[in-house]
Design a protein around this motif. Structure first.
Motif, PDB file in Angstrom:
ATOM      1  N   VAL A  85       1.024  -1.186  -0.089  1.00 14.56           N
ATOM      2  CA  VAL A  85       0.093   0.270   0.100  1.00 14.56           C
ATOM      3  C   VAL A  85       0.851   1.203  -0.122  1.00 14.56           C
ATOM      4  O   VAL A  85       0.467   2.239  -0.750  1.00 14.56           O
ATOM      5  CB  VAL A  85      -0.938  -0.015   1.335  1.00 14.56           C
ATOM      6  N   TYR A  90      -0.834   3.898  -2.544  1.00 23.44           N
ATOM      7  CA  TYR A  90      -2.321   3.732  -2.622  1.00 23.44           C
ATOM      8  C   TYR A  90      -2.873   4.666  -1.332  1.00 23.44           C
ATOM      9  O   TYR A  90      -4.090   4.770  -1.055  1.00 23.44           O
ATOM     10  CB  TYR A  90      -3.064   2.370  -2.356  1.00 23.44           C
ATOM     11  N   ARG A  93      -4.925   7.430  -2.314  1.00 22.74           N
ATOM     12  CA  ARG A  93      -6.214   7.146  -2.901  1.00 22.74           C
ATOM     13  C   ARG A  93      -7.315   6.614  -2.148  1.00 22.74           C
ATOM     14  O   ARG A  93      -8.604   6.692  -2.398  1.00 22.74           O
ATOM     15  CB  ARG A  93      -5.910   6.337  -4.101  1.00 22.74           C
TER      16      ARG A  93
END
Length: 176
Positions: A85, A90, A93
């Protein structure tokens, strides 16, 4: 226009429902240059070693060592996921408080791994007990399995320490 002649209310602001993510760890390969990134890599490495070493024995006490295997496999995969991650960015996001998530993940995993370490150490300490209670020839762990079990206990302890350090660093970041 509505039936009463007034105008329609404006659509809700998505920023009010989805706050911006809060993260203080860097993303991409920069995560590997931090203490937290180094501890996550050590957690994965040592956890995989615990998994391999326990699987290399005959698992004489499936109830105890089954939990050790479950914790080591689950923690290893979740740590890889957690590292990915951050590696693939990420965190920008997914709108959650990553500092709190980091603390909760590492804190819970620390508790589970501490229990797994204690169970692995207990299994290792029972090596002289007979496999069957009416037989005295066959020990619970032979010498090779005893040595493997000692190594698994040591790496389980090292993994527990790594998760504890990650928990302390995450708590410090979360409470900034």
């Amino acid at each position: 226009m509505s039936a009463r002649g007034g105008s329609m209310p404006p659509p809700p602001n998505p920023a009010a429902y989805f706050p911006t993510p809060r993260v203080t760890l860097p993303c991409g390969l920069d995560i590997l240059r931090t203490y937290s990134g180094a501890f996550i890599c050590l957690e994965i490495l040592f956890g995989a070693l615990v998994w391999i070493l326990v699987a290399a024995t005959r698992v004489p006490l499936p109830l105890l060592q089954g939990w050790v295997m479950f914790v080591s496999v689950t923690a290893c995969f979740l740590s890889i996921l957690f590292l990915c991650v951050f590696l693939f960015s990420y965190t920008h996001r997914i709108a959650i408080d990553w500092n709190q998530t980091d603390f909760l993940f590492h804190g819970a995993t620390f508790v589970f791994y501490f229990g797994a370490f204690l169970l692995q150490a207990a299994t290792t300490s029972l090596h002289n007990f007979p496999r069957r209670f009416n037989s005295t020839q066959e020990k619970l762990l032979d010498e090779n399995e005893y040595n493997i079990s000692i190594a698994a206990s040591i790496f389980a302890f090292a993994t527990t320490i790594c998760y504890g350090c990650s928990t302390a660093l995450a708590l410090r970041r979360w409470k900034l």
